[in-house]
Write a protein that holds these residues in place. Sequence first.
Motif, PDB file in Angstrom:
ATOM      1  N   LEU A  87       0.838  -1.209   0.000  1.00 27.70           N
ATOM      2  CA  LEU A  87       0.000   0.000   0.000  1.00 27.70           C
ATOM      3  C   LEU A  87       0.872   1.257   0.000  1.00 27.70           C
ATOM      4  CD1 LEU A  87      -2.753  -0.948   2.630  1.00 27.70           C
ATOM      5  CD2 LEU A  87      -3.068  -0.686   0.156  1.00 27.70           C
ATOM      6  N   ILE A  88       1.887   1.248   0.835  1.00 30.89           N
ATOM      7  CA  ILE A  88       2.778   2.414   0.919  1.00 30.89           C
ATOM      8  C   ILE A  88       3.557   2.575  -0.378  1.00 30.89           C
ATOM      9  CG2 ILE A  88       4.869   3.272   2.059  1.00 30.89           C
ATOM     10  CD1 ILE A  88       3.598   2.487   4.693  1.00 30.89           C
ATOM     11  N   ARG A  89       4.041   1.478  -0.922  1.00 34.53           N
ATOM     12  CA  ARG A  89       4.773   1.531  -2.194  1.00 34.53           C
ATOM     13  C   ARG A  89       3.897   2.153  -3.276  1.00 34.53           C
ATOM     14  NH1 ARG A  89       5.093  -2.063  -6.550  1.00 34.53           N
ATOM     15  NH2 ARG A  89       6.990  -1.780  -7.756  1.00 34.53           N
ATOM     16  N   THR A  90       2.665   1.724  -3.362  1.00 33.38           N
ATOM     17  CA  THR A  90       1.738   2.261  -4.356  1.00 33.38           C
ATOM     18  C   THR A  90       1.503   3.753  -4.136  1.00 33.38           C
ATOM     19  OG1 THR A  90       0.676   0.108  -4.533  1.00 33.38           O
ATOM     20  CG2 THR A  90      -0.566   1.995  -5.352  1.00 33.38           C
ATOM     21  N   ALA A  91       1.314   4.149  -2.877  1.00 37.47           N
ATOM     22  CA  ALA A  91       1.088   5.566  -2.560  1.00 37.47           C
ATOM     23  C   ALA A  91       2.301   6.403  -2.944  1.00 37.47           C
ATOM     24  CB  ALA A  91       0.766   5.727  -1.078  1.00 37.47           C
ATOM     25  N   ALA A 102       7.880  13.268  -5.909  1.00 45.18           N
ATOM     26  CA  ALA A 102       7.635  13.915  -4.616  1.00 45.18           C
ATOM     27  C   ALA A 102       7.517  12.835  -3.546  1.00 45.18           C
ATOM     28  CB  ALA A 102       6.353  14.736  -4.681  1.00 45.18           C
ATOM     29  N   GLY A 103       7.334  13.239  -2.329  1.00 45.04           N
ATOM     30  CA  GLY A 103       7.192  12.286  -1.242  1.00 45.04           C
ATOM     31  C   GLY A 103       5.964  12.586  -0.406  1.00 45.04           C
ATOM     32  N   LEU A 104       5.806  11.820   0.654  1.00 40.45           N
ATOM     33  CA  LEU A 104       4.678  11.993   1.565  1.00 40.45           C
ATOM     34  C   LEU A 104       5.188  11.999   2.998  1.00 40.45           C
ATOM     35  CD1 LEU A 104       2.186   9.422  -0.013  1.00 40.45           C
ATOM     36  CD2 LEU A 104       2.023  11.906  -0.147  1.00 40.45           C
ATOM     37  N   THR A 105       4.533  12.784   3.835  1.00 41.18           N
ATOM     38  CA  THR A 105       4.845  12.747   5.258  1.00 41.18           C
ATOM     39  C   THR A 105       4.235  11.478   5.852  1.00 41.18           C
ATOM     40  OG1 THR A 105       2.826  13.866   5.945  1.00 41.18           O
ATOM     41  CG2 THR A 105       4.723  15.284   5.374  1.00 41.18           C
ATOM     42  N   ILE A 106       4.608  11.191   7.070  1.00 43.94           N
ATOM     43  CA  ILE A 106       4.052  10.003   7.735  1.00 43.94           C
ATOM     44  C   ILE A 106       2.538  10.137   7.889  1.00 43.94           C
ATOM     45  CG2 ILE A 106       4.427  10.759  10.122  1.00 43.94           C
ATOM     46  CD1 ILE A 106       5.403   7.310   9.454  1.00 43.94           C
ATOM     47  N   MET A 133      -0.244   7.666   6.341  1.00 36.46           N
ATOM     48  CA  MET A 133      -1.280   7.053   7.172  1.00 36.46           C
ATOM     49  C   MET A 133      -2.657   7.292   6.560  1.00 36.46           C
ATOM     50  SD  MET A 133       0.165   8.197  10.928  1.00 36.46           S
ATOM     51  CE  MET A 133      -1.413   8.015  11.705  1.00 36.46           C
ATOM     52  N   THR A 134      -2.906   8.516   6.137  1.00 34.86           N
ATOM     53  CA  THR A 134      -4.197   8.876   5.571  1.00 34.86           C
ATOM     54  C   THR A 134      -4.432   8.180   4.238  1.00 34.86           C
ATOM     55  OG1 THR A 134      -4.062  11.020   6.656  1.00 34.86           O
ATOM     56  CG2 THR A 134      -5.630  10.827   4.835  1.00 34.86           C
ATOM     57  N   GLU A 135      -3.428   8.241   3.363  1.00 32.62           N
ATOM     58  CA  GLU A 135      -3.554   7.653   2.025  1.00 32.62           C
ATOM     59  C   GLU A 135      -3.783   6.146   2.084  1.00 32.62           C
ATOM     60  OE1 GLU A 135      -3.610   7.430  -2.114  1.00 32.62           O
ATOM     61  OE2 GLU A 135      -3.590   9.252  -0.906  1.00 32.62           O
ATOM     62  N   CYS A 136      -3.110   5.486   3.032  1.00 33.24           N
ATOM     63  CA  CYS A 136      -3.177   4.019   3.113  1.00 33.24           C
ATOM     64  C   CYS A 136      -4.176   3.527   4.153  1.00 33.24           C
ATOM     65  CB  CYS A 136      -1.793   3.455   3.418  1.00 33.24           C
ATOM     66  SG  CYS A 136      -0.574   3.873   2.164  1.00 33.24           S
ATOM     67  N   ASN A 137      -4.787   4.463   4.889  1.00 33.45           N
ATOM     68  CA  ASN A 137      -5.742   4.115   5.942  1.00 33.45           C
ATOM     69  C   ASN A 137      -5.120   3.171   6.970  1.00 33.45           C
ATOM     70  OD1 ASN A 137      -8.218   4.398   7.198  1.00 33.45           O
ATOM     71  ND2 ASN A 137      -9.096   2.612   6.170  1.00 33.45           N
ATOM     72  N   LEU A 138      -3.921   3.565   7.458  1.00 33.69           N
ATOM     73  CA  LEU A 138      -3.189   2.772   8.448  1.00 33.69           C
ATOM     74  C   LEU A 138      -2.958   3.597   9.701  1.00 33.69           C
ATOM     75  CD1 LEU A 138      -0.414   1.314   6.089  1.00 33.69           C
ATOM     76  CD2 LEU A 138      -2.466   0.129   6.897  1.00 33.69           C
ATOM     77  N   SER A 139      -2.756   2.907  10.810  1.00 29.51           N
ATOM     78  CA  SER A 139      -2.383   3.591  12.048  1.00 29.51           C
ATOM     79  C   SER A 139      -0.899   3.946  11.973  1.00 29.51           C
ATOM     80  CB  SER A 139      -2.627   2.678  13.253  1.00 29.51           C
ATOM     81  OG  SER A 139      -1.695   1.607  13.242  1.00 29.51           O
ATOM     82  N   LEU A 140      -0.436   4.745  12.912  1.00 26.09           N
ATOM     83  CA  LEU A 140       0.984   5.102  12.956  1.00 26.09           C
ATOM     84  C   LEU A 140       1.838   3.847  13.102  1.00 26.09           C
ATOM     85  CD1 LEU A 140       3.222   7.221  13.025  1.00 26.09           C
ATOM     86  CD2 LEU A 140       2.832   7.443  15.480  1.00 26.09           C
ATOM     87  N   TRP A 141       1.441   2.955  13.998  1.00 25.34           N
ATOM     88  CA  TRP A 141       2.187   1.723  14.223  1.00 25.34           C
ATOM     89  C   TRP A 141       2.238   0.879  12.943  1.00 25.34           C
ATOM     90  CZ3 TRP A 141       0.966  -3.520  14.195  1.00 25.34           C
ATOM     91  CH2 TRP A 141       1.909  -4.363  14.792  1.00 25.34           C
TER      92      TRP A 141
END
Length: 138
Positions: A14-18, A25-29, A33-41
């Motif tokens: 999911l992160i790779r795709t995002a 460009a890049g993404l902040t943590i 989290m928002t793009e992949c619908n994941l928790s911080l952990w």
Amino acid sequence: MPKRSPTAERNAELIRTALLKVSPAGLTIIELMTECNLSLWQTRRALAALRDLCAEKGWPPAIWTREAGYHFCAGETELERWERVWIGERLTQFRRMLSGTLGPHLRLFPKSDWAEYLTAQVKAIESNLEIAAGPWPR
């Protein structure tokens, strides 16, 4: 390589795709989290799994910089700069270990074979990291 859970691998994908969507460009943590619908952990575990997958599959490494956030590194200069910063941070950690833990250990227990041995090992690592963190080529 340590064994990864199927969930960590799925989240790494999911992160790779995002990251590929926004490349170069890049993404902040938080954005990851928002793009992949994941928790911080989950995001941190997925990033660790993604780094392992990048190494295994020969993909460009996923790195974090203050300017771009998390992104895939495509340039040699950027990667070398990131590696020097990373090594510099480890060098600081080793120096703090020597001064803040091993030094007091030896003062409290001057005959400690373990503390003497560990001090010698950490100093050897420190000198190697110092060389690696410095300007190149020498």
